[in-house]
Write an enzyme that holds these catalytic residues in place. Sequence first.
Site, PDB file in Angstrom:
ATOM      1  NE  ARG A 145       0.712  11.741   7.235  1.00  0.00           N
ATOM      2  CZ  ARG A 145       1.576  11.485   6.264  1.00  0.00           C
ATOM      3  NH1 ARG A 145       1.185  11.462   5.016  1.00  0.00           N
ATOM      4  NH2 ARG A 145       2.841  11.242   6.527  1.00  0.00           N
ATOM      5  CE1 TYR A 179       6.527  11.356   5.455  1.00  0.00           C
ATOM      6  CE2 TYR A 179       7.007   9.012   5.635  1.00  0.00           C
ATOM      7  CZ  TYR A 179       6.117  10.064   5.740  1.00  0.00           C
ATOM      8  OH  TYR A 179       4.831   9.831   6.126  1.00  0.00           O
ATOM      9  CG  HIS A 213      -0.068   7.415   4.344  1.00  0.00           C
ATOM     10  ND1 HIS A 213      -0.868   8.288   3.646  1.00  0.00           N
ATOM     11  CD2 HIS A 213      -0.337   6.176   3.863  1.00  0.00           C
ATOM     12  CE1 HIS A 213      -1.586   7.597   2.764  1.00  0.00           C
ATOM     13  NE2 HIS A 213      -1.283   6.317   2.885  1.00  0.00           N
TER      14      HIS A 213
END
Lengths: 352, 450
Positions: free
Chosen positions: A250, A263, A254
């Site tokens: 990805r 992160y 998200h």
Amino acid sequence: MADELVQLLSPEGQRVDHPDYECSLDDTAILGLYRDMVIVRRICNEATALQRQGQLALWAPVQGQEAAQIGSGRALAPGDFVFPSYREHGVAWTRGIPPADMLRIFRATETGGWDPQRYHCNLPTIVLGDQVPHAVGYAMGIQRDGAEEAAMVFFGDGASSQGDVMESFVWAASFMAPVVFVLQNNQWAISEPTSLQTKIPLYRRADGFGFPGVRVDGNDVLAVYEVSRRALERAREGGGPTLIEAYTYRMGAHTTSDDPTRYRVDAEVEVWRHRDPIERVKALLAREHAVRSSTFEEVAAEAEAIAQALRADVLAMDAPPATDMFDDVYAEPHPWTEAGRAEVLAFAEEAR
Amino acid sequence: MSPEVFHLPDVGEGLVEAEIVAWKVAIGDTIALNQPLVDIETAKATVELPSPYAGTVTALHGAVGDVVEVGAPLVEVATALDGSAPLGELAETAASTGRPAVLVGYGVAADAPVASRRRRRGAPDSPPAAVVPPTPVAPVSRVAGPVRTTPPVRLYAKQHGVDLATVTGTGREGIVTRADVERALARPAAPSAPRTAPAPAPATSLAGRPVASWSEGPLEEHIPVRGVLRSMAEAMTQSAFSTPQAAVWVRVDATRTVELLESLRQRPAFAGSRLSPLAIVAMAVVDGARRFPAINSTFDAAAQEVVIRRRVNLGVAAATPRGLIVPNVKAADTLGLTEMTAALSALVDAARAGTTTPEAMLHTTITITNVGPFAVDGAVPILPPGTSAILAVGQVARRPWVVGDAVVPRHTVDLSMAFDHRHVDGALASAFIAHVGRFLEDPAPALIAP
């Protein structure tokens, strides 16, 4: 990962031989897949911009996963039925769903967006993994109808940890249901890396349930297409389910409410940028099939026009009446939904 | 033609504001549709906003570092005559009402969740039944907990200054309806009454981040200063280097507070609630602010004025799994003990669950930091920026106390308070903390007749 991964096209756009799979597509078909991916990325970018401009409540970007979705989506036959999660904009595109319809749920003007029967594609499922038992149930229905069709269900590495998914595997295996599980492993379940969720490669989970699992380079549209095509044929012919792990990444957040820089590290994103699903096909087409730059420009212009039309369509979408949500819960009037409708109207009256 | 105005959208499902990080365009620039305009940082993420218009930039609202409210004008663009996209209804709604258009998610402000059934840990030992004061609360029509009603009725009540806790609900399952509020408007309102909880924190952590043990961690560990940690660092640095702070402290005999709490816990109205000394301290601070309004203030250096507020948004410093945050109880001066207890419970629950809204951390006027649960006697806290007093409450423990000529064991507690010494002098700070201390020494009369 290299020795386990089915790959037919390297990140540099070089053909790769594989003992079990070979590319069956001609240059026109490959150009078609390229066009699909460029358009889907452009739709995604426009939707992200619309969200940032306050026109969508939320958006789940698909960038980076175009090959995993276009390759599998284009392997489907018209009679097959798709069960997507909330990120399958590429798959929806292959089913002929108008881009504006994909955005209705994200503008919160509709609870769905299209007629699932018309496109043989169910509505986006937000609840994690819920669509997987749906697909297996549908596939068992196909069996009972004696139809030569298959169900294909999409979920992610995060959803793969859901109990519903495990139970679906059991049922699909027990009944030899004609279903293809497409697990897009994009490496991150929001902020949790795949390594936290599984101690073995995800495709090998299929071993424990007794059906084949295949890991495919999810950024290689040719490989995804061939692996999907074979799994679908196998399903339609009564061979039972297959788990396809499309190993991808990805590239974006998200959703638009997420900040991936909190992160994961830039270096990781850079590695995957070099594995871009679109660039490798472009390199192949230019080198091997002498596709000219004017053709690529035409595709880009077409994608731009689609994006502009999408923007206009979205801005023209009006909010529906608040009681709209009760209309399609049941086919017939039902006392519970009617009570709910009355409650909403009373609420609106209090807010007058 | 008049320029199109791009209002700051809610880009993250329930945000109320964002900080301008960097402008990507300048006034006079010709820009294309979707061209990046500005980077903004919200409580959730730093994002780039693309332009919804093509044309020429005619105005930029706000400088780098400014905080802009959702729905406020951000950029103005003079568009070409053939035009670009019109603003959609969502942004218009946000602008015209001044409220963010909430589309999905939790909304901009959450109402208090239902209280947990967990019992408070580390409650003081039950004292022998001595002087048991009467219930110091106004009559209430229901047990403690948030009032059940609907958002429009809540808004209606707020707009008309009706305290929902004083309204008897006649709707299904006791829900307060609009008609109930209308009836309440016809009679004079009365205050109602409350619950609370302290929060123990994990030991091996740094501002909410886990820290590896001595033997397991690396020789040198680098922890990025981000998120709540960054907010904490910035707030503390800003406060420490912009505000001359001094402190006062006092030790008080809180035995009657402890006894009152014990007796209240037996009452049905407080069954299952987390009634703690913090709730009484909160009532005391509010009462003190009422008595000494100048303590509930801000020293505005830019405007060269002191802003005194006759509304208490009571901040409570909370050690959460994510680090230190200071959400506040809005309009704490309008709450009775039962409501205060419920509000503190809800605030602590939200902080622990990580669901504290950005709004809940805005506009604090005075703060309590409850260090007692950490088993320390006191602290010299640092002021949250924009406030003038922060009261630290140590652990309530039985200690020797002189009563008459005898040394007897009493439940005592140390109170300490840091204050902004630019405008609050020692006399005012001392008077305030002494008032809080007297409240704790004999809470019942003060609670009954504030």
